[in-house]
Design a protein around this motif. Structure first.
Motif, PDB file in Angstrom:
ATOM      1  N   GLY A  51       9.476  14.363  -2.873  1.00  0.00           N
ATOM      2  CA  GLY A  51       9.901  13.043  -3.301  1.00  0.00           C
ATOM      3  C   GLY A  51      10.015  12.008  -2.208  1.00  0.00           C
ATOM      4  O   GLY A  51      10.395  10.859  -2.470  1.00  0.00           O
ATOM      5  N   ALA A  52       9.677  12.374  -0.952  1.00  0.00           N
ATOM      6  CA  ALA A  52       9.819  11.445   0.174  1.00  0.00           C
ATOM      7  C   ALA A  52       8.495  11.303   0.920  1.00  0.00           C
ATOM      8  O   ALA A  52       7.803  12.304   1.187  1.00  0.00           O
ATOM      9  CB  ALA A  52      10.902  11.922   1.133  1.00  0.00           C
ATOM     10  N   LEU A  53       8.144  10.067   1.261  1.00  0.00           N
ATOM     11  CA  LEU A  53       6.951   9.826   2.064  1.00  0.00           C
ATOM     12  C   LEU A  53       7.131  10.442   3.445  1.00  0.00           C
ATOM     13  O   LEU A  53       8.237  10.479   4.001  1.00  0.00           O
ATOM     14  CB  LEU A  53       6.676   8.331   2.174  1.00  0.00           C
ATOM     15  N   VAL A  54       6.028  10.900   4.011  1.00  0.00           N
ATOM     16  CA  VAL A  54       6.053  11.629   5.274  1.00  0.00           C
ATOM     17  C   VAL A  54       5.541  10.740   6.409  1.00  0.00           C
ATOM     18  O   VAL A  54       4.519  10.059   6.270  1.00  0.00           O
ATOM     19  CB  VAL A  54       5.185  12.899   5.174  1.00  0.00           C
ATOM     20  N   GLY A  55       6.256  10.737   7.537  1.00  0.00           N
ATOM     21  CA  GLY A  55       5.757  10.102   8.753  1.00  0.00           C
ATOM     22  C   GLY A  55       5.774   8.592   8.758  1.00  0.00           C
ATOM     23  O   GLY A  55       5.034   7.967   9.528  1.00  0.00           O
ATOM     24  N   ILE A  85      -0.733  16.176   3.320  1.00  0.00           N
ATOM     25  CA  ILE A  85       0.465  15.872   2.545  1.00  0.00           C
ATOM     26  C   ILE A  85       1.084  14.584   3.081  1.00  0.00           C
ATOM     27  O   ILE A  85       1.518  14.521   4.231  1.00  0.00           O
ATOM     28  CB  ILE A  85       1.486  17.023   2.619  1.00  0.00           C
ATOM     29  N   VAL A  86       1.108  13.542   2.249  1.00  0.00           N
ATOM     30  CA  VAL A  86       1.680  12.263   2.663  1.00  0.00           C
ATOM     31  C   VAL A  86       3.004  11.977   1.966  1.00  0.00           C
ATOM     32  O   VAL A  86       3.721  11.044   2.321  1.00  0.00           O
ATOM     33  CB  VAL A  86       0.681  11.109   2.421  1.00  0.00           C
ATOM     34  N   ARG A 125       0.832  -1.215   0.000  1.00  0.00           N
ATOM     35  CA  ARG A 125       0.000   0.000   0.000  1.00  0.00           C
ATOM     36  C   ARG A 125       0.862   1.259   0.000  1.00  0.00           C
ATOM     37  O   ARG A 125       0.573   2.244  -0.685  1.00  0.00           O
ATOM     38  CB  ARG A 125      -0.943   0.004   1.214  1.00  0.00           C
ATOM     39  N   VAL A 126       1.944   1.240   0.764  1.00  0.00           N
ATOM     40  CA  VAL A 126       2.832   2.393   0.824  1.00  0.00           C
ATOM     41  C   VAL A 126       3.550   2.594  -0.511  1.00  0.00           C
ATOM     42  O   VAL A 126       3.715   3.727  -0.983  1.00  0.00           O
ATOM     43  CB  VAL A 126       3.836   2.224   1.985  1.00  0.00           C
TER      44      VAL A 126
END
Length: 441
Positions: free
Chosen positions: A403-407, A398-399, A107-108
């Motif tokens: 260019g980088a996934l957050v959290g 904002i996820v 999913r990610v």
């Protein structure tokens, strides 16, 4: 929270809004409140989209996400080998924690490439704990997901009670996770079971999705759509996955009932399903939707899926001596608004429309891959790739940024995925170097 996406090239996929060479999108309370060439929004956080394409998030209408830790292992498999490997050999060794990490990883990864909505067709639900683990992973991931619960795969056991239990674990309203039912279907179980499964889904107010494809040499299960129609099981809450080899009158039945279809062109081509049925569905009045299917065999991003869809159908049209039956814009619509409608979220996502949820993707158009993006829609469908996905929003949050996934702790997720893969492969006696070729089933 107020957020102003400023100065991008807006591809709205909404004929009323249109496309804006330079536009702003205002997000308030998680929804799109305005789209225009220029907006003033005092006090709003500004997200600079200069040099970017602003799109609605992609919608993947069918993916077996639990298989993500075995990405690429089935690049050379036929469909029979895939079934033998994933369901006959490896699935029996999956523990609930394996389903969880595979689903979360898959999913990610989809979110990372701009797939904001994903229908997770989960058929590794051998115990209640397995189903719970998949659902927990979708709740944990910051994307919008449809948990398509494929209960009792390969059996005729009643599943109504388990469907009701799982439905009780999913909140209503605007929750990011909703639910559907993955039918066993008339090609893999009895008609009585299919009737019971659809009845259970309808009692819970859930849509259904069912795999159908017919090989030219098939002697059984040749008319799955017709037999479902005979039992009154077709309506606009029914999605058929693949649809290769169906008779013409069955495609017409689907269209008459308002059914949708999910086409997985890369898997269908390489596994021997036959040519993707994009053109046939369009000719019958059905707007196809797109899906990845399984990542052991195919790439997990929508860009490559769109590219295959367009190239193959245009090639078929030419070979048959006819004019082109679809354009790049058609294919982008398949991957966005048409997909959203097929999973029951067409009034919520799938286009950049005021009032809808702010599920957005920002692509770097100044990258040499796309620059200069003279025909923005054509550039997205023919040349874009996941590395261009700069920013992703889901429900205004904002996820992914820069260019980088957050959290997300991707290091920990990778470690868990590698441990899961190693244990399952060892227990199943599977080599991971591409030398293992499973038997058929």
């Amino acid at each position: 929270m107020r957020l102003l996406v400023r100065g991008g090239t807006v591809i709205s996929v909404d004929p009323r809004t249109g496309d804006l060479p330079r536009g702003d999108v205002l997000v308030e309370g998680g929804r799109i409140s305005a789209v225009s060439e220029h907006l003033d929004a005092p006090g709003a956080e500004v997200l600079d989209a200069t040099g970017m394409l602003v799109l609605p998030g992609f919608v993947d209408t069918h993916r077996h996400t639990w298989q993500a830790v075995f990405r690429g292992i089935g690049a050379d498999w036929t469909f029979a080998q895939y079934r033998a490997a994933m369901h006959g050999t490896m699935r029996p060794h999956y523990r609930p924690e394996d389903v969880h990490v595979g689903t979360l990883l898959g999913r990610v990864e989809a979110l990372h490439s701009g797939i904001t909505t994903l229908l997770d067709w989960c058929h590794c639900t051998d115990t209640a704990a397995h189903g719970d683990a998949a659902l927990d992973a979708l709740h944990q991931a910051p994307g919008r997901s449809v948990f398509c619960y494929g209960a009792g795969i390969g059996t005729d056991i009643p599943v109504a009670a388990e469907l009701a239990r799982m439905r009780g674990r999913i909140p209503g309203g605007d929750a990011l996770v909703t639910m559907a039912v993955g039918l066993r279907g008339p090609q893999t179980t009895s008609m009585e079971t299919t009737v019971a499964d659809v009845a259970a889904a309808r009692d819970l107010g859930l849509r259904v999705s069912v795999h159908v494809h017919v090989r030219p040499d098939a002697t059984q299960g040749r008319r799955p759509v017709a037999v479902m129609r005979e039992h009154g099981l077709l309506d606009d809450r029914t999605t058929f996955v693949h649809g290769n080899g169906l008779d013409d009158d069955e495609v017409a039945m689907m269209a008459d009932a308002g059914c949708s279809v999910s086409i997985s062109p890369d898997v269908e081509l390489k596994m021997g399903f036959g040519w993707p049925e994009t053109g046939r569905m369009l000719a019958a009045g059905i707007r196809p939707t797109l899906s990845i299917d399984d990542c052991p065999s195919a790439g997990g991003d929508m860009f490559s899926t769109m590219r295959t869809t367009l190239s193959v159908q245009r090639g078929l049209d030419t070979a048959r001596g006819g004019p082109p039956s679809l354009t790049a814009r058609d294919v982008l619509e398949f991957a966005t608004i048409d997909g959203a409608r097929a999973v029951g979220l067409g009034d919520q996502v799938g286009s950049i429309t005021p009032g809808k949820q702010a599920d957005l993707v920002l692509l770097r158009a100044d990258d040499l891959t796309l620059f200069p993006a003279n025909h923005p829609v054509g550039a997205v469908v023919s040349a874009a790739h996941p590395g261009l996905v700069d920013t992703v929003l889901v429900a205004g949050k904002i996820v992914k940024r820069g260019g980088a996934l957050v959290g997300l702790d991707l290091g920990e997720l990778r470690e868990r995925a590698l441990r899961s893969r190693a244990r399952i492969a060892a227990d199943a006696g599977v080599a991971l170097d591409g030398t293992w070729i499973p038997g058929e089933m």
